[in-house]
Structure formats: structure tokens, C-alpha cells
Design a protein around this motif. Sequence first.
Motif, mmCIF file in Angstrom:
data_model
loop_
_atom_site.group_PDB
_atom_site.id
_atom_site.type_symbol
_atom_site.label_atom_id
_atom_site.label_comp_id
_atom_site.label_asym_id
_atom_site.label_seq_id
_atom_site.Cartn_x
_atom_site.Cartn_y
_atom_site.Cartn_z
ATOM 1 N N THR A 230 75.603 -58.182 110.791
ATOM 2 C CA THR A 230 75.548 -56.720 110.751
ATOM 3 C C THR A 230 74.532 -56.244 109.728
ATOM 4 O O THR A 230 73.818 -55.259 109.947
ATOM 5 C CB THR A 230 76.935 -56.138 110.419
ATOM 6 N N GLN A 231 74.452 -56.957 108.607
ATOM 7 C CA GLN A 231 73.455 -56.622 107.592
ATOM 8 C C GLN A 231 72.055 -56.713 108.176
ATOM 9 O O GLN A 231 71.209 -55.840 107.955
ATOM 10 C CB GLN A 231 73.589 -57.594 106.409
ATOM 11 N N LEU A 232 71.800 -57.766 108.938
ATOM 12 C CA LEU A 232 70.489 -57.912 109.570
ATOM 13 C C LEU A 232 70.288 -56.835 110.635
ATOM 14 O O LEU A 232 69.184 -56.279 110.758
ATOM 15 C CB LEU A 232 70.361 -59.298 110.208
ATOM 16 N N THR A 233 71.338 -56.563 111.409
ATOM 17 C CA THR A 233 71.235 -55.525 112.434
ATOM 18 C C THR A 233 70.877 -54.188 111.819
ATOM 19 O O THR A 233 70.156 -53.380 112.413
ATOM 20 C CB THR A 233 72.557 -55.405 113.208
ATOM 21 N N MET A 234 71.376 -53.944 110.600
ATOM 22 C CA MET A 234 71.050 -52.706 109.894
ATOM 23 C C MET A 234 69.685 -52.786 109.218
ATOM 24 O O MET A 234 68.851 -51.891 109.335
ATOM 25 C CB MET A 234 72.108 -52.398 108.836
ATOM 26 N N ASN A 235 69.447 -53.892 108.512
ATOM 27 C CA ASN A 235 68.252 -53.972 107.673
ATOM 28 C C ASN A 235 66.964 -54.222 108.442
ATOM 29 O O ASN A 235 65.895 -53.831 107.982
ATOM 30 C CB ASN A 235 68.425 -55.053 106.599
ATOM 31 N N VAL A 236 67.055 -54.891 109.581
ATOM 32 C CA VAL A 236 65.822 -55.111 110.358
ATOM 33 C C VAL A 236 65.213 -53.779 110.802
ATOM 34 O O VAL A 236 64.040 -53.519 110.542
ATOM 35 C CB VAL A 236 66.088 -56.058 111.544
ATOM 36 N N PRO A 237 65.980 -52.889 111.465
ATOM 37 C CA PRO A 237 65.376 -51.582 111.786
ATOM 38 C C PRO A 237 65.087 -50.757 110.526
ATOM 39 O O PRO A 237 64.101 -50.020 110.480
ATOM 40 C CB PRO A 237 66.420 -50.902 112.673
ATOM 41 N N PHE A 238 65.957 -50.879 109.511
ATOM 42 C CA PHE A 238 65.716 -50.135 108.269
ATOM 43 C C PHE A 238 64.374 -50.528 107.662
ATOM 44 O O PHE A 238 63.556 -49.663 107.308
ATOM 45 C CB PHE A 238 66.839 -50.410 107.257
ATOM 46 N N ILE A 305 88.412 -58.299 110.201
ATOM 47 C CA ILE A 305 87.395 -57.695 111.057
ATOM 48 C C ILE A 305 86.158 -58.567 110.986
ATOM 49 O O ILE A 305 85.585 -58.779 109.905
ATOM 50 C CB ILE A 305 87.060 -56.266 110.590
ATOM 51 N N THR A 306 85.734 -59.095 112.091
ATOM 52 C CA THR A 306 84.578 -59.990 112.106
ATOM 53 C C THR A 306 83.594 -59.526 113.173
ATOM 54 O O THR A 306 83.990 -59.212 114.300
ATOM 55 C CB THR A 306 85.000 -61.437 112.416
ATOM 56 N N GLY A 307 82.351 -59.487 112.812
ATOM 57 C CA GLY A 307 81.315 -59.150 113.773
ATOM 58 C C GLY A 307 81.045 -57.665 113.877
ATOM 59 O O GLY A 307 81.912 -56.828 113.596
ATOM 60 N N MET A 308 79.838 -57.353 114.311
ATOM 61 C CA MET A 308 79.398 -55.968 114.386
ATOM 62 C C MET A 308 80.192 -55.179 115.421
ATOM 63 O O MET A 308 80.570 -54.031 115.188
ATOM 64 C CB MET A 308 77.907 -55.912 114.724
ATOM 65 N N ALA A 309 80.464 -55.796 116.582
ATOM 66 C CA ALA A 309 81.187 -55.088 117.634
ATOM 67 C C ALA A 309 82.581 -54.684 117.157
ATOM 68 O O ALA A 309 83.041 -53.552 117.390
ATOM 69 C CB ALA A 309 81.280 -55.959 118.881
ATOM 70 N N SER A 310 83.257 -55.602 116.460
ATOM 71 C CA SER A 310 84.585 -55.308 115.938
ATOM 72 C C SER A 310 84.532 -54.201 114.895
ATOM 73 O O SER A 310 85.399 -53.321 114.863
ATOM 74 C CB SER A 310 85.192 -56.572 115.326
ATOM 75 N N ALA A 311 83.508 -54.230 114.042
ATOM 76 C CA ALA A 311 83.364 -53.204 113.009
ATOM 77 C C ALA A 311 83.104 -51.832 113.629
ATOM 78 O O ALA A 311 83.710 -50.835 113.224
ATOM 79 C CB ALA A 311 82.224 -53.576 112.060
ATOM 80 N N PHE A 312 82.234 -51.775 114.624
ATOM 81 C CA PHE A 312 81.946 -50.507 115.293
ATOM 82 C C PHE A 312 83.206 -49.945 115.952
ATOM 83 O O PHE A 312 83.482 -48.739 115.884
ATOM 84 C CB PHE A 312 80.849 -50.699 116.345
ATOM 85 N N ARG A 313 83.965 -50.826 116.585
ATOM 86 C CA ARG A 313 85.193 -50.396 117.273
ATOM 87 C C ARG A 313 86.226 -49.879 116.264
ATOM 88 O O ARG A 313 86.875 -48.849 116.493
ATOM 89 C CB ARG A 313 85.751 -51.571 118.073
ATOM 90 N N THR A 314 86.341 -50.566 115.128
ATOM 91 C CA THR A 314 87.306 -50.163 114.111
ATOM 92 C C THR A 314 86.942 -48.814 113.510
ATOM 93 O O THR A 314 87.809 -47.949 113.308
ATOM 94 C CB THR A 314 87.383 -51.220 112.997
ATOM 95 N N VAL A 315 85.670 -48.621 113.210
ATOM 96 C CA VAL A 315 85.219 -47.349 112.632
ATOM 97 C C VAL A 315 85.547 -46.202 113.573
ATOM 98 O O VAL A 315 86.053 -45.156 113.149
ATOM 99 C CB VAL A 315 83.711 -47.392 112.334
#
Length: 364
Positions: A230-238, A305-315
Motif C-alpha cells: 500500500t505504501q508503494l501504491t501510494m508513493n509511486v503516484p505521489f 487488516i492485510t493488503g490494500m483491498a482490505s484496507a480500502f474496504r475497512t475505511v
Amino acid sequence: MELEGRGAGGVAGGPAAGPGRSPGESALLDGWLQRGVGRGAGGGEAGACRPPVRQDPDTGPDYEALPAGATVTTHMVAGAVAGILEHCVMYPIDCVKTRMQSLQPDPAARYSNVLEALWRIIRTEGLWRPMRGLNVTATGAGPAHALYFACYEKLKKTLSDVIHPGGNSHIANGAAGCVATLLHDAAMNPAEVVKQRMQMYNSPYHRVTDCVRAVWQNEGASAFYRSYTTQLTMNVPFQAIHFMTYEFLQEHFNPQRRYSPSSHVLSGACAGAVAAAATTPLDVCKTLLNTQESLALNSNITGHITGMASAFRTVYQVGGVTAYFRGVQARVIYQIPSTAIAWSVYEFFKYLITKRQQEWRASK
């Protein structure tokens, strides 16, 4: 100044020694013309010789010439100093950002804005509470930013030479920033996990070692990299947005690419603000993965909570769409001076170290 077209007997376009002029007079006139006598608006001898080439005042070494002689070590040292200063100076705001991204904060930790949050934390929890976890952040920021800037500089030059030889390529800048992020986050992610757990309200950890030991024993070593994807998913576009915006603004504010502190600060601040606002939803998910916020885990969520998909769903389940933008104000306020500090300090140390190296080589 050497004049063009001088022959053995005089100056091009000017009188030469002849039957009516002695060699001494001719030499004297040549000397006057060389020194620019008679040049000026309406001067009688203005057309007798070529005007002098305008010499710019000494403004120091050209900025773009410096990185060509900079070594990987220079980039790493400058990057490490920039990273440590950036995180240390802005750490209290980073603490506020982490708390404001909480999905279900304690009533005592609900803040309306950054300054109010900072004041309440200091007043109710102590002066040094916003600085808890700073030591682990500084420890991780040094090597992380050293790798980050060294990789960026190397790839930016290599890819620019391929995509746009002799020029600046925004595609190369963005791609170099993305690859550099892989190294940066690999070094920084464990420190981020520990830091954010210590920043949370009512954190049970008072020392970094306590937090590291508890995470290792209770969740295993993988917990330190649970948010890495998730950090990479955020930081790469950032970082792609960040570097492309920075280099774009440099072309406008500093087209000659000289060392210019004001342009580095302004470009860095604007680039950080744009990138931060655009990637806030991903940052909220990263914070949730790092902290494993207990109240969120109790909201119809079982296990970790593991993984980006799980985090997005939880939020979304806990706070709806608006939850993805929790802490956006704090994130932008943090990022504006943060990137301004990082770029200005990095460019200064890169300039200073390279200049000293060049002077040392020239003196040998």
C-alpha cells in the motif's frame, strides 16, 4: 580583449600605418581602440572596432554543471541530511496527521484543525508527546533518503539521455522517482510502522524498543512490511506527481538551472502540496495498515487488516467516502514545508559538496 580581423598593420575597419601616419602613431591608436577609447553613444571611433562581448558578473558555477561532476556519495550524503532534517522539523505535524487519520478516534482525540490538535496534545499529554518516535524516524530517514536521491539522480540522467538526449524529460523524471521510491520505502517502512504506533492516542508504547519487541512477538516480522504494498501504491503516484511537478516548476522559475534557494523552496512546496492532496486516500489506508487501529478492528472486522483491498474496504465500512480524506488538511500542511525543506537542503548540500570537490581537484 582580442579583436577580430586584426592584421599586421592595424585594426580591421580602422586606420592603418601608411604614408601619412608614422608607425608610432599607428601603435598608439591601436592601443586606444583596444582599450575602448571613443566607444559609446555617438563616439567618434565607435565603428572602428567590434564592441566588446558583454561579460556577466560572476554568479558562481552553473547549477546544471554541478551534478555532472557529483558522485553517488555526494547524492547520498546530501539526501541523508535532507531526509533527516525534513522529518525532524515536521515531526509534530506528522503526529497530528496520524491521529487525524484515525477512523474512530477516542473522544479526547478528536481535533478540528492542526493547530488545535497540537495545542491539546501538548496541554493534556505533555510537551514532548508530539515528538515520541522521532528517534526511529530519524534513524530510518537517513539511509532511506540516501538511496532515494542517489537512485533518482542516476536514473533521471540515464533515462533523459535515452528519451530526450541533451534535454529534460518529464517522463524520465517521473519514472526515476517511481523506481527510487522502491528503495526508499523498503528502508523506511519498518520505521513508519513503529513511528505511527507510538503516535496514536493512548499508545501503550513509551520506548521504541518496547514497540519493536511487541510487534515482533505478537504479529511477527511480516508486520513491519504489512503496509509495504500500500505504501508503494501510494508513493509511486505521489513521487511521480511530485518529481514531475518539481522539475516542471524549475523550468519556469529557474530555467537556467542555477543554484537558487528560493526556486527550490517554492517548487518543492508546490510539488509536495499537489502530490499530497492527490494521494490522501491511499495515505489513510496506509495508516490503518500500520496502526491496526483497535476500534476499527472491532467494527465487524475480524483478525488483522492485510493488503490494500482490505484496507480500502475497512475505511469505507467504518467511515464512508469522506473517511478517505481524513487528515487531508494536516497532510498538505505537513507536505508543503516538508518537501520545501527536503529539496532546498538537498540542493544546497549537493551544490556545496560538489563545489568543494571541484575546488579540491583544481588545487591538486
